[in-house]
Scaffold this motif. Structure first.
Motif, short mmCIF file in Angstrom:
data_model
loop_
_atom_site.label_atom_id
_atom_site.label_comp_id
_atom_site.label_asym_id
_atom_site.label_seq_id
_atom_site.Cartn_x
_atom_site.Cartn_y
_atom_site.Cartn_z
N LEU A 165 0.82 -1.21 0.00
CA LEU A 165 0.00 0.00 0.00
C LEU A 165 0.85 1.26 0.00
N ASP A 166 2.05 1.18 0.59
CA ASP A 166 2.90 2.37 0.64
C ASP A 166 3.39 2.79 -0.74
N GLN A 167 3.23 1.93 -1.75
CA GLN A 167 3.63 2.29 -3.10
C GLN A 167 2.57 3.13 -3.82
N VAL A 168 1.38 3.19 -3.24
CA VAL A 168 0.33 4.03 -3.81
C VAL A 168 0.64 5.48 -3.45
N PRO A 169 0.63 6.40 -4.44
CA PRO A 169 0.92 7.81 -4.13
C PRO A 169 0.06 8.32 -2.97
N TRP A 174 -8.36 7.64 -1.08
CA TRP A 174 -9.41 7.24 -2.02
C TRP A 174 -9.26 5.77 -2.41
N PHE A 175 -8.02 5.36 -2.68
CA PHE A 175 -7.76 3.98 -3.10
C PHE A 175 -8.25 2.99 -2.05
N VAL A 176 -7.89 3.23 -0.79
CA VAL A 176 -8.29 2.31 0.28
C VAL A 176 -9.81 2.29 0.42
N ARG A 177 -10.43 3.44 0.27
CA ARG A 177 -11.88 3.52 0.46
C ARG A 177 -12.65 2.84 -0.67
N ASP A 178 -12.18 3.00 -1.92
CA ASP A 178 -13.01 2.64 -3.07
C ASP A 178 -12.51 1.44 -3.89
N PHE A 179 -11.32 0.91 -3.58
CA PHE A 179 -10.86 -0.22 -4.39
C PHE A 179 -11.84 -1.39 -4.26
N VAL A 184 -8.79 5.42 -13.94
CA VAL A 184 -8.34 5.45 -12.55
C VAL A 184 -6.94 4.86 -12.44
N TYR A 185 -6.71 3.74 -13.11
CA TYR A 185 -5.40 3.11 -13.07
C TYR A 185 -4.34 4.03 -13.67
N VAL A 186 -4.63 4.61 -14.81
CA VAL A 186 -3.66 5.49 -15.47
C VAL A 186 -3.37 6.72 -14.62
N ASN A 187 -4.42 7.33 -14.08
CA ASN A 187 -4.22 8.55 -13.29
C ASN A 187 -3.43 8.30 -12.01
N GLY A 188 -3.52 7.07 -11.48
CA GLY A 188 -2.79 6.75 -10.26
C GLY A 188 -1.48 6.05 -10.53
N ARG A 189 -1.55 4.79 -10.87
CA ARG A 189 -0.35 3.95 -11.00
C ARG A 189 0.59 4.44 -12.10
N ALA A 207 2.93 7.50 -10.41
CA ALA A 207 3.99 6.64 -9.89
C ALA A 207 5.07 6.34 -10.93
N ALA A 208 4.66 5.90 -12.13
CA ALA A 208 5.65 5.48 -13.12
C ALA A 208 6.22 6.63 -13.94
N VAL A 209 5.35 7.50 -14.46
CA VAL A 209 5.84 8.57 -15.33
C VAL A 209 6.79 9.52 -14.61
N PRO A 210 6.57 9.87 -13.33
CA PRO A 210 7.57 10.71 -12.66
C PRO A 210 8.96 10.10 -12.63
N VAL A 211 9.07 8.78 -12.54
CA VAL A 211 10.39 8.15 -12.57
C VAL A 211 11.00 8.30 -13.96
N LEU A 212 10.17 8.16 -15.00
CA LEU A 212 10.67 8.37 -16.36
C LEU A 212 11.24 9.76 -16.53
N SER A 213 10.66 10.74 -15.85
CA SER A 213 11.07 12.14 -16.00
C SER A 213 12.24 12.53 -15.10
#
Length: 371
Positions: free
Chosen positions: A73-77, A83-88, A178-183, A187-193
């Motif tokens: 869970l700590d990998q989720v921004p 929101w993720f915990v509440r609605d997944f 939802v997946y694209v906006n979060g994961r 999470a991924a695109v900032p590492v690319l940058s």
């Protein structure tokens, strides 16, 4: 820690399996090794025994869990974690046995028998299921991929009717966005940058062109998602990798569908993405094998839709397939979460293998942008 199984529930599940009240006899429980990114998956267990009447039995037990129990869970921004915990939708897998899925399967596809559902405290549940003796992942042949694509086309046709699409409260494209906006984007695109991240020894070995191409695709993601939302839709399997389309050894002409997800209307062809890359992501198929498999998937999917009564435009299916694949997997397949681990030969090999996979997906995505 292995989940403790209530004996009374085990006895009830075995009674259903064996067709009557029978002493299950002595049994043993063994954890099933797996690599799952699903927050809803806790333990996977196999329980075996010999009943008092001499019959051997085996039950597969899956522990469903609320997202707050997920070890990663700590990998989720942080800004989307609440929101993720509440609605997944951690109970979404139960939809596999509901009419919109189990009642709309094409010939040659079924779901495993569900012997019992046990509710546990603290938002956990046990699924007591048929233990399918499946062909190992490494034994998947090109013909299996083609047959699976045909079956998924049939599933899309049967789950594209207005009443099925209206059976979910989620709007079209919701789960993927939802997946694209979060994961992906957080999470991924900032590492690319991040230039500093790409000086890490594990990323420094990755072709610079791959990074540039993925950043180009990231810029195009909003347009890709918008285009996907204009295409004909179906409720998909949602995670149709070979690992989730089991081929029983004693009935190799059929598939047993497990682990459904992404249950909202998505572009037809979406399921082909995970079918193509699931084994490669797990390291069970080299990236070099993907072009040959890729070439067969859209024609087989279109034929499967037609066999189930729906004529689909191959161009729509191809865009739904590749657009969904790029959005879902191209940016997240490099295991950035391991950058803090000690650099070993094994880890270097993993990054090289995933980079080859990302290269193939990026090339598919760039072709999509050029159409």
């Amino acid at each position: 820690m292995v989940t403790e199984l209530p004996e009374s529930e085990l006895r009830s599940a075995v009674a259903t399996l064996l067709g009557g009240a029978v002493d299950p006899g002595p049994w043993s429980t063994e954890p099933v090794a797996y690599e799952s990114g699903s927050p809803a998956t806790g333990d996977l267990l196999r329980v075996r025994g010999t009943a008092a009447d001499g019959r051997r039995w085996s039950v597969f037990v899956k522990v469903l869990q609320h997202a707050r129990h997920w070890p990663r869970l700590d990998q989720v921004p942080a800004d989307v974690r609440e929101w993720f915990v509440r609605d997944f939708p951690w109970r979404q897998e139960l939809d596999a046995w509901a009419e919109p899925f189990a009642g709309r399967l094409p010939a040659g596809v079924r779901v495993p028998e569900l012997y019992r559902l046990t509710e546990l405290p603290d938002d956990r549940a046990l699924l007591w299921m048929e233990d399918v003796d499946a062909v190992p992942d490494a034994e998947w042949t090109p013909d299996m991929f083609t047959r699976a694509a045909f079956a998924l086309g049939g599933l899309a046709a049967l789950r594209s009717t207005p009443e099925v699409l209206a059976s979910t409260p989620l709007p079209p494209g919701f789960a993927l966005r939802v997946y694209v906006n979060g994961r992906v984007l957080q999470a991924a695109v900032p590492v690319l940058s991040d230039d500093a991240a790409w000086r890490h020894p594990l990323l420094a070995e990755v072709d610079d062109r791959l990074r540039a191409d993925l950043l180009r695709l990231a810029d195009a993601l909003p347009a890709v998602l918008d285009r996907l939302d204009t295409l004909p839709r179906a409720l998909p399997h949602g995670d149709a990798s070979p690992q989730n389309l089991l081929v029983p050894r004693d009935s190799p002409a059929e598939f047993v569908a497990i682990d459904i997800s992404f249950q909202c209307p998505l572009a037809v062809g979406f399921d082909l993405g995970q079918l193509l890359v699931g084994l490669a992501h797990a390291g069970h198929l080299p990236a070099a094998a993907l072009p040959g498999i890729h070439a067969t998937l859209v024609p087989a999917f279109v034929a499967g839709m037609r066999a189930s009564g729906v004529d689909a435009d191959p161009a729509d299916v191809a865009y739904g397939y590749v657009g969904g694949l790029v959005a879902r997997a191209a940016f997240t397949s490099l295991p950035y979460e391991l950058l803090g681990a000690p650099v070993t030969d094994e880890l270097r090999a993993l990054f090289r293998q995933r980079a080859e996979l990302c290269r193939f997906m990026a090339d598919l995505g760039l072709e999509l942008l050029d159409r």
